[in-house]
Design a protein around this motif. Structure first.
Motif, PDB file in Angstrom:
ATOM      1  N   GLY A 146       0.812  -1.215   0.000  1.00 35.69           N
ATOM      2  CA  GLY A 146       0.000   0.000   0.000  1.00 35.69           C
ATOM      3  C   GLY A 146       0.846   1.267   0.000  1.00 35.69           C
ATOM      4  O   GLY A 146       0.534   2.239  -0.698  1.00 35.69           O
ATOM      5  N   VAL A 147       1.934   1.261   0.784  1.00 34.11           N
ATOM      6  CA  VAL A 147       2.826   2.427   0.825  1.00 34.11           C
ATOM      7  C   VAL A 147       3.485   2.647  -0.531  1.00 34.11           C
ATOM      8  O   VAL A 147       3.576   3.789  -1.021  1.00 34.11           O
ATOM      9  N   ALA A 188       0.973   4.121  -2.872  1.00 37.57           N
ATOM     10  CA  ALA A 188       0.695   5.512  -2.528  1.00 37.57           C
ATOM     11  C   ALA A 188       1.835   6.431  -2.961  1.00 37.57           C
ATOM     12  O   ALA A 188       1.602   7.530  -3.494  1.00 37.57           O
ATOM     13  N   ALA A 240       1.629   9.427  -5.639  1.00 41.01           N
ATOM     14  CA  ALA A 240       2.036  10.783  -5.274  1.00 41.01           C
ATOM     15  C   ALA A 240       3.097  11.318  -6.228  1.00 41.01           C
ATOM     16  O   ALA A 240       3.064  12.481  -6.640  1.00 41.01           O
TER      17      ALA A 240
END
Length: 262
Positions: free
Chosen positions: A202-203, A206, A210
């Motif tokens: 998930g990181v 993300a 970004a």
């Protein structure tokens, strides 16, 4: 521009016009009118409305009215607004009352007539914004807590299904000497590893999103790293807490009953 002490010239309009040089004594033109720079104000940042206070040039009021802004119709000595700064710890309610009384006197307003001006207390506005931000934080925290609760229940149900499907494996391990705490620890370790793996994916997604949206400076911010670490730790803790009951249930299985399952 009024004279003031400056800790650094590397901000605002001074940096735009003069770079790293000292602008004191230099000449600038505003609407073809020359002005001599007397100094640079200290860096102030942004106002409550989002305006950059370091991108302002201050000139004498009389010169501004006559050479730059022009007269207000019918009021050659009038100004459009006044900003006041009070000492720290001053009674703002009393200050507002005194300023209102003075303006009403200068505007020759009778007792029963309404104010023909607007008086704003920026400190009160800032307090209101702080309260609104605090309420928003509480709302977001509540929503996050509900999401964590729902996610924890989902994780617990999935692990209960996993325990039921692995009854024979659990019974076989117990039959060859595995202790109950080792069975429970196995499921907790599996849950923690899955939580960290899912959080890591998930990181990465993300960060990739970004970067694709041009949020590179936010990614390099140290606060972002702390937030990411906190999110991973929180997800892992929620998963481990949710896995406690399924792990305990797996550890309490009877080996004979577990092996007898077809």
């Amino acid at each position: 521009m009024p004279r003031a002490r400056s800790r650094s010239l590397r901000h605002g309009i001074a940096k735009v016009l003069f770079g790293e040089e000292d602008p004191s004594g230099r000449t600038i033109r505003i609407d073809r009118v020359p002005f001599t720079v007397l100094g640079v104000l200290e860096e102030k940042g942004h106002s409550l409305g989002g305006d950059d206070l370091d991108d302002q040039v201050m000139i004498p009021l009389s010169t501004a009215r006559k050479r730059i802004l022009g007269f207000f119709a019918g009021h050659p000595a009038a100004v459009g607004g006044v900003t006041l700064r009070v000492m720290d710890g001053a009674d703002m309610a009393r200050t507002n009352e005194v300023v209102r009384d003075l303006l009403r006197e200068r505007h020759r307003l009778v007792a029963d007539s309404p104010d023909d001006f607007i008086l704003r207390d920026l400190a009160a506005v800032q307090r209101a914004q702080s309260r609104s931000a605090w309420l928003m934080t509480l709302m977001l925290a509540g929503a996050a807590a509900v999401s964590l609760l729902v996610g924890g229940i989902g994780i617990m149900n999935l692990m209960l299904v996993s325990v039921n499907e692995r009854r024979q494996e659990i019974g076989l391990r117990m039959a060859i000497g595995a202790r109950r705490r080792e069975i429970a620890l196995q499921f907790l370790i599996e849950a923690g590893l899955l939580a960290m793996l899912g959080s890591g994916v998930g990181v990465l997604l993300a960060l990739a999103a970004a970067a694709a949206l041009g949020a590179g400076p936010a990614i390099r911010n140290p606060g972002t790293g702390v937030a990411v670490l906190a999110a991973v730790v929180t997800a892992t803790l929620v998963t481990l807490i949710s896995a406690l009951y399924p792990a305990r249930k797996a550890a309490r299985l009877d080996p004979a009953d577990a092996l007898a399952q077809s």
